[in-house]
Structure formats: structure tokens, C-alpha cells
Motif scaffolding. Structure first.
Motif, PDB file in Angstrom:
ATOM      1  N   GLU A 188     -53.938  89.785  83.662  1.00  9.06           N
ATOM      2  CA  GLU A 188     -53.891  89.511  85.099  1.00  9.06           C
ATOM      3  C   GLU A 188     -52.613  90.073  85.735  1.00  9.06           C
ATOM      4  OE1 GLU A 188     -55.821  88.171  88.439  1.00  9.06           O
ATOM      5  OE2 GLU A 188     -56.587  88.022  86.405  1.00  9.06           O
ATOM      6  N   CYS A 189     -51.458  89.869  85.090  1.00  8.97           N
ATOM      7  CA  CYS A 189     -50.173  90.358  85.596  1.00  8.97           C
ATOM      8  C   CYS A 189     -49.969  91.847  85.277  1.00  8.97           C
ATOM      9  CB  CYS A 189     -49.007  89.567  84.999  1.00  8.97           C
ATOM     10  SG  CYS A 189     -48.949  87.835  85.493  1.00  8.97           S
ATOM     11  N   PRO A 204     -61.033  74.975  65.793  1.00  9.09           N
ATOM     12  CA  PRO A 204     -59.698  75.246  66.356  1.00  9.09           C
ATOM     13  C   PRO A 204     -59.732  76.478  67.273  1.00  9.09           C
ATOM     14  CG  PRO A 204     -59.818  76.006  64.091  1.00  9.09           C
ATOM     15  CD  PRO A 204     -61.128  75.330  64.385  1.00  9.09           C
ATOM     16  N   TYR A 205     -59.051  76.369  68.394  1.00 10.62           N
ATOM     17  CA  TYR A 205     -58.911  77.466  69.346  1.00 10.62           C
ATOM     18  C   TYR A 205     -57.435  77.712  69.615  1.00 10.62           C
ATOM     19  CZ  TYR A 205     -63.829  77.672  70.714  1.00 10.62           C
ATOM     20  OH  TYR A 205     -65.184  77.848  70.718  1.00 10.62           O
ATOM     21  N   ARG A 206     -57.054  78.970  69.723  1.00 12.58           N
ATOM     22  CA  ARG A 206     -55.705  79.364  70.141  1.00 12.58           C
ATOM     23  C   ARG A 206     -55.790  79.575  71.647  1.00 12.58           C
ATOM     24  NH1 ARG A 206     -52.425  83.989  71.158  1.00 12.58           N
ATOM     25  NH2 ARG A 206     -50.332  83.716  70.296  1.00 12.58           N
ATOM     26  N   VAL A 207     -55.040  78.774  72.401  1.00 10.79           N
ATOM     27  CA  VAL A 207     -55.084  78.820  73.859  1.00 10.79           C
ATOM     28  C   VAL A 207     -53.747  79.321  74.385  1.00 10.79           C
ATOM     29  CG1 VAL A 207     -55.458  77.479  75.956  1.00 10.79           C
ATOM     30  CG2 VAL A 207     -56.690  76.877  73.871  1.00 10.79           C
ATOM     31  N   THR A 208     -53.794  80.373  75.204  1.00  9.24           N
ATOM     32  CA  THR A 208     -52.579  80.897  75.825  1.00  9.24           C
ATOM     33  C   THR A 208     -52.706  80.777  77.332  1.00  9.24           C
ATOM     34  OG1 THR A 208     -53.433  83.151  75.891  1.00  9.24           O
ATOM     35  CG2 THR A 208     -52.150  82.544  73.952  1.00  9.24           C
ATOM     36  N   GLN A 209     -51.611  80.398  77.983  1.00  8.42           N
ATOM     37  CA  GLN A 209     -51.578  80.307  79.437  1.00  8.42           C
ATOM     38  C   GLN A 209     -50.330  81.004  79.950  1.00  8.42           C
ATOM     39  OE1 GLN A 209     -51.314  76.407  81.203  1.00  8.42           O
ATOM     40  NE2 GLN A 209     -52.237  77.140  83.099  1.00  8.42           N
ATOM     41  N   CYS A 210     -50.525  81.963  80.849  1.00 10.62           N
ATOM     42  CA  CYS A 210     -49.411  82.711  81.427  1.00 10.62           C
ATOM     43  C   CYS A 210     -48.568  81.787  82.294  1.00 10.62           C
ATOM     44  CB  CYS A 210     -49.946  83.882  82.249  1.00 10.62           C
ATOM     45  SG  CYS A 210     -48.642  84.863  83.041  1.00 10.62           S
ATOM     46  N   ARG A 211     -47.257  81.786  82.075  1.00 10.22           N
ATOM     47  CA  ARG A 211     -46.348  80.948  82.866  1.00 10.22           C
ATOM     48  C   ARG A 211     -46.092  81.529  84.250  1.00 10.22           C
ATOM     49  NH1 ARG A 211     -45.507  75.881  80.835  1.00 10.22           N
ATOM     50  NH2 ARG A 211     -44.959  75.956  78.650  1.00 10.22           N
ATOM     51  N   VAL A 212     -46.477  82.787  84.469  1.00  7.04           N
ATOM     52  CA  VAL A 212     -46.253  83.431  85.766  1.00  7.04           C
ATOM     53  C   VAL A 212     -47.445  83.220  86.701  1.00  7.04           C
ATOM     54  CG1 VAL A 212     -45.837  85.637  86.918  1.00  7.04           C
ATOM     55  CG2 VAL A 212     -44.712  85.138  84.745  1.00  7.04           C
ATOM     56  N   CYS A 213     -48.667  83.587  86.237  1.00  9.16           N
ATOM     57  CA  CYS A 213     -49.839  83.513  87.119  1.00  9.16           C
ATOM     58  C   CYS A 213     -50.777  82.358  86.795  1.00  9.16           C
ATOM     59  CB  CYS A 213     -50.612  84.832  87.076  1.00  9.16           C
ATOM     60  SG  CYS A 213     -51.473  85.144  85.510  1.00  9.16           S
ATOM     61  N   GLY A 214     -50.634  81.749  85.602  1.00 11.54           N
ATOM     62  CA  GLY A 214     -51.480  80.622  85.226  1.00 11.54           C
ATOM     63  C   GLY A 214     -52.786  81.005  84.555  1.00 11.54           C
ATOM     64  N   ASP A 215     -53.033  82.316  84.357  1.00  8.79           N
ATOM     65  CA  ASP A 215     -54.259  82.760  83.692  1.00  8.79           C
ATOM     66  C   ASP A 215     -54.315  82.190  82.276  1.00  8.79           C
ATOM     67  OD1 ASP A 215     -56.656  84.347  83.658  1.00  8.79           O
ATOM     68  OD2 ASP A 215     -55.619  85.742  82.311  1.00  8.79           O
ATOM     69  N   GLU A 216     -55.479  81.674  81.864  1.00  4.00           N
ATOM     70  CA  GLU A 216     -55.632  81.042  80.563  1.00  4.00           C
ATOM     71  C   GLU A 216     -56.699  81.752  79.748  1.00  4.00           C
ATOM     72  OE1 GLU A 216     -57.344  76.850  79.271  1.00  4.00           O
ATOM     73  OE2 GLU A 216     -55.390  76.651  80.247  1.00  4.00           O
ATOM     74  N   TYR A 217     -56.444  81.887  78.437  1.00 10.24           N
ATOM     75  CA  TYR A 217     -57.374  82.538  77.528  1.00 10.24           C
ATOM     76  C   TYR A 217     -57.468  81.697  76.266  1.00 10.24           C
ATOM     77  CZ  TYR A 217     -59.306  85.991  74.303  1.00 10.24           C
ATOM     78  OH  TYR A 217     -60.063  86.628  73.363  1.00 10.24           O
ATOM     79  N   ALA A 218     -58.696  81.434  75.815  1.00 12.43           N
ATOM     80  CA  ALA A 218     -58.921  80.676  74.579  1.00 12.43           C
ATOM     81  C   ALA A 218     -59.713  81.536  73.603  1.00 12.43           C
ATOM     82  CB  ALA A 218     -59.682  79.383  74.879  1.00 12.43           C
ATOM     83  N   GLN A 219     -59.241  81.592  72.342  1.00 14.78           N
ATOM     84  CA  GLN A 219     -59.916  82.351  71.307  1.00 14.78           C
ATOM     85  C   GLN A 219     -60.176  81.445  70.119  1.00 14.78           C
ATOM     86  OE1 GLN A 219     -57.716  85.623  69.641  1.00 14.78           O
ATOM     87  NE2 GLN A 219     -59.517  86.482  68.670  1.00 14.78           N
ATOM     88  N   ARG A 220     -61.433  81.440  69.676  1.00 15.03           N
ATOM     89  CA  ARG A 220     -61.801  80.638  68.519  1.00 15.03           C
ATOM     90  C   ARG A 220     -61.108  81.208  67.298  1.00 15.03           C
ATOM     91  NH1 ARG A 220     -67.841  79.855  66.071  1.00 15.03           N
ATOM     92  NH2 ARG A 220     -67.408  77.964  64.909  1.00 15.03           N
ATOM     93  N   MET A 221     -60.409  80.366  66.539  1.00 13.71           N
ATOM     94  CA  MET A 221     -59.608  80.825  65.404  1.00 13.71           C
ATOM     95  C   MET A 221     -60.474  81.366  64.265  1.00 13.71           C
ATOM     96  SD  MET A 221     -56.587  80.627  66.432  1.00 13.71           S
ATOM     97  CE  MET A 221     -55.728  80.994  64.929  1.00 13.71           C
ATOM     98  N   ASN A 222     -61.661  80.876  64.091  1.00 16.10           N
ATOM     99  CA  ASN A 222     -62.542  81.380  63.049  1.00 16.10           C
ATOM    100  C   ASN A 222     -63.028  82.787  63.348  1.00 16.10           C
ATOM    101  OD1 ASN A 222     -62.197  78.948  61.839  1.00 16.10           O
ATOM    102  ND2 ASN A 222     -64.220  78.165  62.274  1.00 16.10           N
ATOM    103  N   ASN A 223     -62.875  83.234  64.597  1.00 13.18           N
ATOM    104  CA  ASN A 223     -63.297  84.566  65.017  1.00 13.18           C
ATOM    105  C   ASN A 223     -62.110  85.509  65.183  1.00 13.18           C
ATOM    106  OD1 ASN A 223     -65.804  83.470  65.102  1.00 13.18           O
ATOM    107  ND2 ASN A 223     -65.926  83.370  67.310  1.00 13.18           N
ATOM    108  N   ALA A 224     -60.902  85.034  64.894  1.00 17.55           N
ATOM    109  CA  ALA A 224     -59.700  85.850  65.133  1.00 17.55           C
ATOM    110  C   ALA A 224     -59.608  87.021  64.186  1.00 17.55           C
ATOM    111  CB  ALA A 224     -58.454  84.991  65.004  1.00 17.55           C
TER     112      ALA A 224
END
Length: 66
Positions: A17-18, A46-66
Motif C-alpha cells: 500500500e505504501c 496459525p496465521y502470521r499477521v502483519t499490520q503497517c504502522r504507517v497506513c494500517g494495511d493488514e495482511y494475514a498468511q496461513r503458516m501451513n502455506n508459508a
């Protein structure tokens, strides 16, 4: 979906996003995937969830699919 937050850390990662590398909040969450009441206890993943501290965009990835 229910979720449980277990850990959290802040890392610098690329944000689509940024369009640049920004600080992100990173956590591991257990999410229930089944909609059936009888299987919910066995469908947490289990999911790895990341959220941008600048714009707030969030992404979740299933760990079994990583």
C-alpha cells in the motif's frame, strides 16, 4: 472466526500500500476456520499477521502455506 494473539513484535517490511519498507506490527494468531460447531476445536490454524504502522494495511498468511 475466533482468534488468539500469542506473540507480537515490530519489524520493518515492504508494504504494498505504501510502496516502501515501513515498520510493521507482526503477530501470530490462531484462527478458527471451520463454520461447523462440531469441528471448531480441531480447525484452528496459525496465521502470521502483519499490520503497517504507517497506513494500517493488514495482511494475514496461513503458516501451513508459508
Amino acid at each position: 472466526m475466533s482468534k488468539t494473539q500469542s506473540t507480537q513484535a515490530e519489524l520493518r517490511e515492504h508494504c504494498d500500500e505504501c510502496g516502501t519498507t515501513t515498520p510493521h506490527a507482526v503477530s501470530i494468531e490462531l484462527k478458527t476456520e471451520s463454520q461447523k460447531k462440531t469441528n471448531r476445536a480441531f480447525s484452528r490454524e496459525p496465521y502470521r499477521v502483519t499490520q503497517c504502522r504507517v497506513c494500517g494495511d493488514e495482511y494475514a498468511q496461513r503458516m501451513n502455506n508459508a
